[in-house]
Design a protein around this motif. Structure first.
Motif, PDB file in Angstrom:
ATOM      1  N   ASN A 183       0.829  -1.203   0.000  1.00 14.59           N
ATOM      2  CA  ASN A 183       0.000   0.000   0.000  1.00 14.59           C
ATOM      3  C   ASN A 183       0.868   1.259   0.000  1.00 14.59           C
ATOM      4  OD1 ASN A 183      -2.768   1.276   0.447  1.00 14.59           O
ATOM      5  ND2 ASN A 183      -1.622   2.109   2.156  1.00 14.59           N
ATOM      6  N   LEU A 184       1.951   1.241   0.789  1.00 13.01           N
ATOM      7  CA  LEU A 184       2.864   2.389   0.801  1.00 13.01           C
ATOM      8  C   LEU A 184       3.531   2.577  -0.561  1.00 13.01           C
ATOM      9  CD1 LEU A 184       4.599   1.872   4.272  1.00 13.01           C
ATOM     10  CD2 LEU A 184       2.959   3.655   3.664  1.00 13.01           C
ATOM     11  N   GLN A 185       3.912   1.479  -1.205  1.00 13.87           N
ATOM     12  CA  GLN A 185       4.548   1.574  -2.513  1.00 13.87           C
ATOM     13  C   GLN A 185       3.596   2.147  -3.556  1.00 13.87           C
ATOM     14  OE1 GLN A 185       5.793  -2.617  -2.698  1.00 13.87           O
ATOM     15  NE2 GLN A 185       7.912  -1.915  -2.757  1.00 13.87           N
ATOM     16  N   LEU A 186       2.340   1.694  -3.529  1.00 11.41           N
ATOM     17  CA  LEU A 186       1.359   2.192  -4.491  1.00 11.41           C
ATOM     18  C   LEU A 186       1.091   3.679  -4.263  1.00 11.41           C
ATOM     19  CD1 LEU A 186      -1.176  -0.789  -4.548  1.00 11.41           C
ATOM     20  CD2 LEU A 186       0.544  -0.222  -6.255  1.00 11.41           C
ATOM     21  N   ASN A 187       1.004   4.094  -2.991  1.00  8.40           N
ATOM     22  CA  ASN A 187       0.787   5.516  -2.699  1.00  8.40           C
ATOM     23  C   ASN A 187       1.963   6.365  -3.179  1.00  8.40           C
ATOM     24  OD1 ASN A 187      -1.714   5.164  -1.542  1.00  8.40           O
ATOM     25  ND2 ASN A 187      -0.953   5.028   0.552  1.00  8.40           N
ATOM     26  N   ALA A 188       3.183   5.895  -2.916  1.00  7.00           N
ATOM     27  CA  ALA A 188       4.363   6.653  -3.345  1.00  7.00           C
ATOM     28  C   ALA A 188       4.421   6.761  -4.860  1.00  7.00           C
ATOM     29  CB  ALA A 188       5.634   5.986  -2.811  1.00  7.00           C
ATOM     30  N   LEU A 189       4.044   5.682  -5.555  1.00 10.54           N
ATOM     31  CA  LEU A 189       4.062   5.695  -7.017  1.00 10.54           C
ATOM     32  C   LEU A 189       2.999   6.631  -7.564  1.00 10.54           C
ATOM     33  CD1 LEU A 189       5.252   4.448  -9.612  1.00 10.54           C
ATOM     34  CD2 LEU A 189       3.506   2.666  -9.444  1.00 10.54           C
ATOM     35  N   GLU A 190       1.818   6.630  -6.962  1.00  6.96           N
ATOM     36  CA  GLU A 190       0.717   7.440  -7.468  1.00  6.96           C
ATOM     37  C   GLU A 190       0.912   8.918  -7.143  1.00  6.96           C
ATOM     38  OE1 GLU A 190      -4.155   7.849  -6.945  1.00  6.96           O
ATOM     39  OE2 GLU A 190      -3.022   6.325  -5.857  1.00  6.96           O
ATOM     40  N   GLN A 191       1.325   9.224  -5.907  1.00  6.40           N
ATOM     41  CA  GLN A 191       1.409  10.614  -5.465  1.00  6.40           C
ATOM     42  C   GLN A 191       2.792  11.223  -5.660  1.00  6.40           C
ATOM     43  OE1 GLN A 191       0.025  10.755  -1.405  1.00  6.40           O
ATOM     44  NE2 GLN A 191      -1.793   9.556  -1.845  1.00  6.40           N
ATOM     45  N   GLN A 192       3.800  10.396  -5.999  1.00  6.12           N
ATOM     46  CA  GLN A 192       5.180  10.886  -6.119  1.00  6.12           C
ATOM     47  C   GLN A 192       5.592  11.607  -4.838  1.00  6.12           C
ATOM     48  OE1 GLN A 192       7.285  10.439  -9.200  1.00  6.12           O
ATOM     49  NE2 GLN A 192       5.730   8.843  -9.046  1.00  6.12           N
ATOM     50  N   ARG A 193       5.273  10.962  -3.724  1.00  3.93           N
ATOM     51  CA  ARG A 193       5.481  11.599  -2.423  1.00  3.93           C
ATOM     52  C   ARG A 193       5.670  10.511  -1.382  1.00  3.93           C
ATOM     53  NH1 ARG A 193       1.218  12.540   1.108  1.00  3.93           N
ATOM     54  NH2 ARG A 193       1.570  14.049   2.782  1.00  3.93           N
ATOM     55  N   LEU A 194       6.593  10.770  -0.437  1.00  2.57           N
ATOM     56  CA  LEU A 194       6.870   9.807   0.621  1.00  2.57           C
ATOM     57  C   LEU A 194       6.891  10.548   1.952  1.00  2.57           C
ATOM     58  CD1 LEU A 194       7.632   6.860   1.311  1.00  2.57           C
ATOM     59  CD2 LEU A 194      10.021   7.530   1.062  1.00  2.57           C
ATOM     60  N   VAL A 195       6.207   9.978   2.961  1.00  6.20           N
ATOM     61  CA  VAL A 195       6.127  10.590   4.279  1.00  6.20           C
ATOM     62  C   VAL A 195       6.669   9.607   5.311  1.00  6.20           C
ATOM     63  CG1 VAL A 195       4.612  11.585   6.038  1.00  6.20           C
ATOM     64  CG2 VAL A 195       4.126  11.974   3.617  1.00  6.20           C
ATOM     65  N   TRP A 196       7.519  10.122   6.220  1.00  9.33           N
ATOM     66  CA  TRP A 196       8.082   9.306   7.307  1.00  9.33           C
ATOM     67  C   TRP A 196       7.677   9.908   8.640  1.00  9.33           C
ATOM     68  CZ3 TRP A 196      11.352  10.352  11.395  1.00  9.33           C
ATOM     69  CH2 TRP A 196      11.911   9.246  12.060  1.00  9.33           C
ATOM     70  N   HIS A 197       7.213   9.059   9.562  1.00  6.78           N
ATOM     71  CA  HIS A 197       6.901   9.474  10.924  1.00  6.78           C
ATOM     72  C   HIS A 197       7.767   8.648  11.876  1.00  6.78           C
ATOM     73  CE1 HIS A 197       2.541  11.111  10.197  1.00  6.78           C
ATOM     74  NE2 HIS A 197       3.449  11.694   9.434  1.00  6.78           N
ATOM     75  N   GLY A 198       8.298   9.284  12.906  1.00  9.95           N
ATOM     76  CA  GLY A 198       9.058   8.529  13.886  1.00  9.95           C
ATOM     77  C   GLY A 198       9.774   9.424  14.874  1.00  9.95           C
ATOM     78  N   GLU A 199      10.581   8.814  15.718  1.00 11.12           N
ATOM     79  CA  GLU A 199      11.362   9.532  16.701  1.00 11.12           C
ATOM     80  C   GLU A 199      12.790   9.722  16.179  1.00 11.12           C
ATOM     81  OE1 GLU A 199       9.527   8.468  21.064  1.00 11.12           O
ATOM     82  OE2 GLU A 199      11.014   7.093  20.221  1.00 11.12           O
ATOM     83  N   VAL A 200      13.266  10.971  16.179  1.00 16.03           N
ATOM     84  CA  VAL A 200      14.668  11.194  15.801  1.00 16.03           C
ATOM     85  C   VAL A 200      15.575  10.853  16.983  1.00 16.03           C
ATOM     86  CG1 VAL A 200      14.366  12.814  13.933  1.00 16.03           C
ATOM     87  CG2 VAL A 200      14.271  13.632  16.278  1.00 16.03           C
ATOM     88  N   TRP A 201      15.110  11.104  18.201  1.00 13.62           N
ATOM     89  CA  TRP A 201      15.727  10.606  19.434  1.00 13.62           C
ATOM     90  C   TRP A 201      14.585  10.334  20.413  1.00 13.62           C
ATOM     91  CZ3 TRP A 201      17.228  15.569  17.638  1.00 13.62           C
ATOM     92  CH2 TRP A 201      16.557  16.636  18.236  1.00 13.62           C
ATOM     93  N   PRO A 202      14.812   9.598  21.463  1.00 10.33           N
ATOM     94  CA  PRO A 202      13.706   9.213  22.352  1.00 10.33           C
ATOM     95  C   PRO A 202      12.878  10.403  22.825  1.00 10.33           C
ATOM     96  CG  PRO A 202      15.681   7.968  22.905  1.00 10.33           C
ATOM     97  CD  PRO A 202      16.093   8.973  21.878  1.00 10.33           C
ATOM     98  N   GLY A 203      11.582  10.346  22.565  1.00 12.08           N
ATOM     99  CA  GLY A 203      10.668  11.396  22.998  1.00 12.08           C
ATOM    100  C   GLY A 203      10.483  12.532  22.027  1.00 12.08           C
ATOM    101  N   GLN A 204      11.268  12.601  20.972  1.00 11.70           N
ATOM    102  CA  GLN A 204      11.159  13.701  20.004  1.00 11.70           C
ATOM    103  C   GLN A 204      10.635  13.182  18.677  1.00 11.70           C
ATOM    104  OE1 GLN A 204      11.568  17.251  20.278  1.00 11.70           O
ATOM    105  NE2 GLN A 204      10.381  16.819  18.432  1.00 11.70           N
ATOM    106  N   GLN A 205       9.350  13.449  18.401  1.00 13.81           N
ATOM    107  CA  GLN A 205       8.722  13.015  17.172  1.00 13.81           C
ATOM    108  C   GLN A 205       9.066  13.959  16.024  1.00 13.81           C
ATOM    109  OE1 GLN A 205       6.752  10.320  16.541  1.00 13.81           O
ATOM    110  NE2 GLN A 205       6.980   9.546  18.642  1.00 13.81           N
ATOM    111  N   MET A 206       9.073  13.422  14.823  1.00 16.51           N
ATOM    112  CA  MET A 206       9.322  14.212  13.618  1.00 16.51           C
ATOM    113  C   MET A 206       8.498  13.651  12.478  1.00 16.51           C
ATOM    114  SD  MET A 206      12.851  14.948  11.470  1.00 16.51           S
ATOM    115  CE  MET A 206      12.733  13.559  10.354  1.00 16.51           C
ATOM    116  N   GLU A 207       7.985  14.532  11.643  1.00 13.66           N
ATOM    117  CA  GLU A 207       7.329  14.141  10.385  1.00 13.66           C
ATOM    118  C   GLU A 207       8.173  14.678   9.243  1.00 13.66           C
ATOM    119  OE1 GLU A 207       3.474  15.448   7.798  1.00 13.66           O
ATOM    120  OE2 GLU A 207       3.108  14.934   9.908  1.00 13.66           O
ATOM    121  N   TRP A 208       8.443  13.817   8.279  1.00 14.10           N
ATOM    122  CA  TRP A 208       9.327  14.178   7.171  1.00 14.10           C
ATOM    123  C   TRP A 208       8.636  13.819   5.868  1.00 14.10           C
ATOM    124  CZ3 TRP A 208      14.494  11.229   5.895  1.00 14.10           C
ATOM    125  CH2 TRP A 208      15.168  11.903   4.873  1.00 14.10           C
TER     126      TRP A 208
END
Length: 390
Positions: free
Chosen positions: A273-298
Motif C-alpha cells: 500500500n505504501l509503494q502504491l501511494n508513493a508511485l501514485e502521489q510521487q510523495r513519501l512521508v516518514w513518521h518517527g522519533e529522531v531521538w527518544p521522545g522527540q517526534q518528527m514528520e518528514w
C-alpha cells in the motif's frame, strides 16, 4: 437505429469541439477544430480512437486529426477504436457509430507478453469479467473471449447461477496481498520501530546517515534494490535490512502469504500500500522519533515540470526536490522547515507558531548559514516566518 455520438448534447456549456491540446494559431482553436470536422462529407466513414473518459460519462475521441467530446455506448472503453459516420453538419457535426465497429485497439493490443504476463492477464480478465459463484472453471490455457463481460452480465440477470474462476498461484498471491493492503489500519506513511538516534545532540553526520537509512531501508524501494543487487551494484547484506527480507525470515522462512492468519501477509500488504501511494502521489512521508521522545514528520517529493523550461543557457531546467520536516519542541513549540533543492541551489523557509520562537530562530540565521557553509553547502536563501504571515 445506430447509436449516435452527438456533440451538441455532449458539451456543457454548448460547444461543438474542443481542442485536445493547446494549438498555436492566430484563429480561435475551437473554431479551427469545428472547421476540420465540418469539412468531412456527410456519409463519410472515418476511424476514431477513444482517448479518455469524463466524469459525466462522455468520451474524448480523436477523429479527423482533432479531438471531440462525444456521447458513446456504455460499453466503450479508453483505447477502443471505432468507425464513425458523419450524418449531419447542421447545427453541429453529428456522428453515428457503425454497429459492431467498437472494439479494443488492435495496435495497442499487439503486445508480446511473457508466460507470467499472460497468466496475470488471464487472471485479471477472469476477475473482471466472470463472477465467482457457480461451478465453472477456466482451464490453464483457456482464452477468455472478448464478450465474456456481456455473458457474465446476462448470467447475472437470468438467475442466481454464475461462473467461478480458478486463479494461478501468482494470481492468488496478488489478490491476497492487495486485499491485505486494504484491511485494518492502512498506513499512509513510513515509520521506524525505534528512535533513529540514542540521544539529542549527536553529530549531524550521524543524524543525516540515520535519516538516509530510514528511507533507504523502508521497503518502499525494495524491488529497485533487488534489481541493483542482481546487476552487482548492491550487496545482499543491505537487502537483508529491509522489511520484505525480514518478513521472509520469520519462523525460519516458513511463511504462507496466501493465508490470512499469517502475520506476514498483513505486513507485506501494508508495504505494498505504501509503494502504491508513493508511485501514485510521487510523495513519501516518514513518521518517527529522531531521538527518544522527540517526534518528527518528514515529507519528500519531487516537483515535475512539463519538461519545456530551459535555463538562460538553453539547458533543461534541473529537477526540483522539496523536503519538509515538522517538529513539536518543548520550548519552541511547533516548528517546520521547507527545503527546496533546485539543481545545486538550496532555499530554506522556517515557520514557527509563536513570536518567541520566531524571534529566536531569526536571531540564529547567521549560525545556520555558517554551519551550512562549513559543511560545504551554500545557502541561497533563508526565510524565517511566523504561521499566518504573508
Amino acid at each position: 437505429m445506430l447509436p449516435r455520438a452527438d456533440i451538441a448534447t455532449a458539451v456543457q456549456p454548448v460547444n461543438s469541439v474542443e481542442a485536445a491540446t493547446a494549438v498555436v494559431s492566430v484563429a480561435d482553436t475551437k473554431q479551427e477544430a469545428f472547421s476540420r470536422l465540418a469539412q468531412i462529407a456527410i456519409g463519410q466513414q472515418m476511424a476514431g480512437r477513444i482517448l479518455s473518459t469524463f466524469n459525466d460519462g462522455t468520451y474524448l475521441v480523436r477523429i479527423a486529426n482533432t479531438a471531440a467530446r462525444m456521447v458513446l455506448p456504455a460499453n466503450a472503453r479508453t483505447g477502443d477504436s471505432l468507425i464513425l459516420t458523419l450524418v449531419s453538419k447542421d447545427p453541429r457535426p453529428t456522428f453515428a457509430v457503425k454497429e459492431g465497429s467498437l472494439r479494443p485497439d488492435e495496435e495497442s493490443a499487439a503486445v508480446s507478453l511473457s508466460k507470467a504476463g499472460k497468466a496475470m492477464q488471464k487472471d485479471l480478465k477472469s476477475l473482471e469479467f466472470v463472477t465467482r459463484d457457480g461451478a465453472g472453471q477456466i482451464a490453464e490455457n483457456e482464452e477468455i473471449p472478448v464478450d465474456a463481460q456481456a455473458k457474465g452480465r446476462q448470467a447475472q440477470s437470468n438467475g442466481p447461477s454464475s461462473t467461478t474462476t480458478t486463479l494461478s498461484n501468482a494470481g492468488k498471491l496478488i489478490d491476497s496481498l492487495l486485499q491485505a493492503s486494504q484491511q485494518g489500519n492502512v498506513a499512509n506513511h513510513v515509520s521506524s520501530p525505534a528512535a533513529l538516534l540514542p540521544k539529542p545532540g549527536m553529530p549531524t553526520d550521524q543524524m543525516a546517515n540515520a535519516l538516509h537509512d530510514a528511507i533507504t531501508y523502508s521497503g518502499v524501494f525494495y524491488e529497485s534494490h533487488v534489481s541493483a543487487w542482481a546487476e552487482g551494484r548492491r550487496p545482499a547484506e543491505e537487502l537483508m535490512k529491509e522489511p520484505q527480507a525480514q518478513v521472509g525470515r520469520q519462523n525460519g522462512g516458513d511463511v504462507n502469504l496466501l493465508s490470512q492468519n499469517d502475520p506476514a501477509q498483513s505486513q507485506l500488504g501494508q508495504i505494498i500500500n505504501l509503494q502504491l501511494n508513493a508511485l501514485e502521489q510521487q510523495r513519501l512521508v516518514w513518521h518517527g522519533e529522531v531521538w527518544p521522545g522527540q517526534q518528527m514528520e518528514w515529507e519528500i517529493n519531487q516537483e515535475h515540470g512539463d519538461g519545456k523550461q530551459q535555463t538562460p543557457d538553453g539547458e533543461p531546467t534541473p529537477p526540483t526536490w522539496q523536503s519538509v520536516v515538522r517538529f513539536n519542541f518543548a520550548h519552541l513549540g511547533s516548528v517546520s522547515a521547507t527545503i527546496r533543492l533546485i539543481g545545486e541551489q538550496i532555499h530554506v523557509q522556517v515557520k514557527a507558531d509563536n513570536e518567541t520562537a520566531t524571534a529566536a530562530l531569526r536571531g540564529n540565521t547567521a549560525m545556520f548559514a555558517d554551519a551550512m557553509s562549513a559543511a560545504g553547502t551554500s545557502l541561497d536563501s533563508l526565510i524565517v516566518k511566523q504561521d499566518g504571515e504573508a
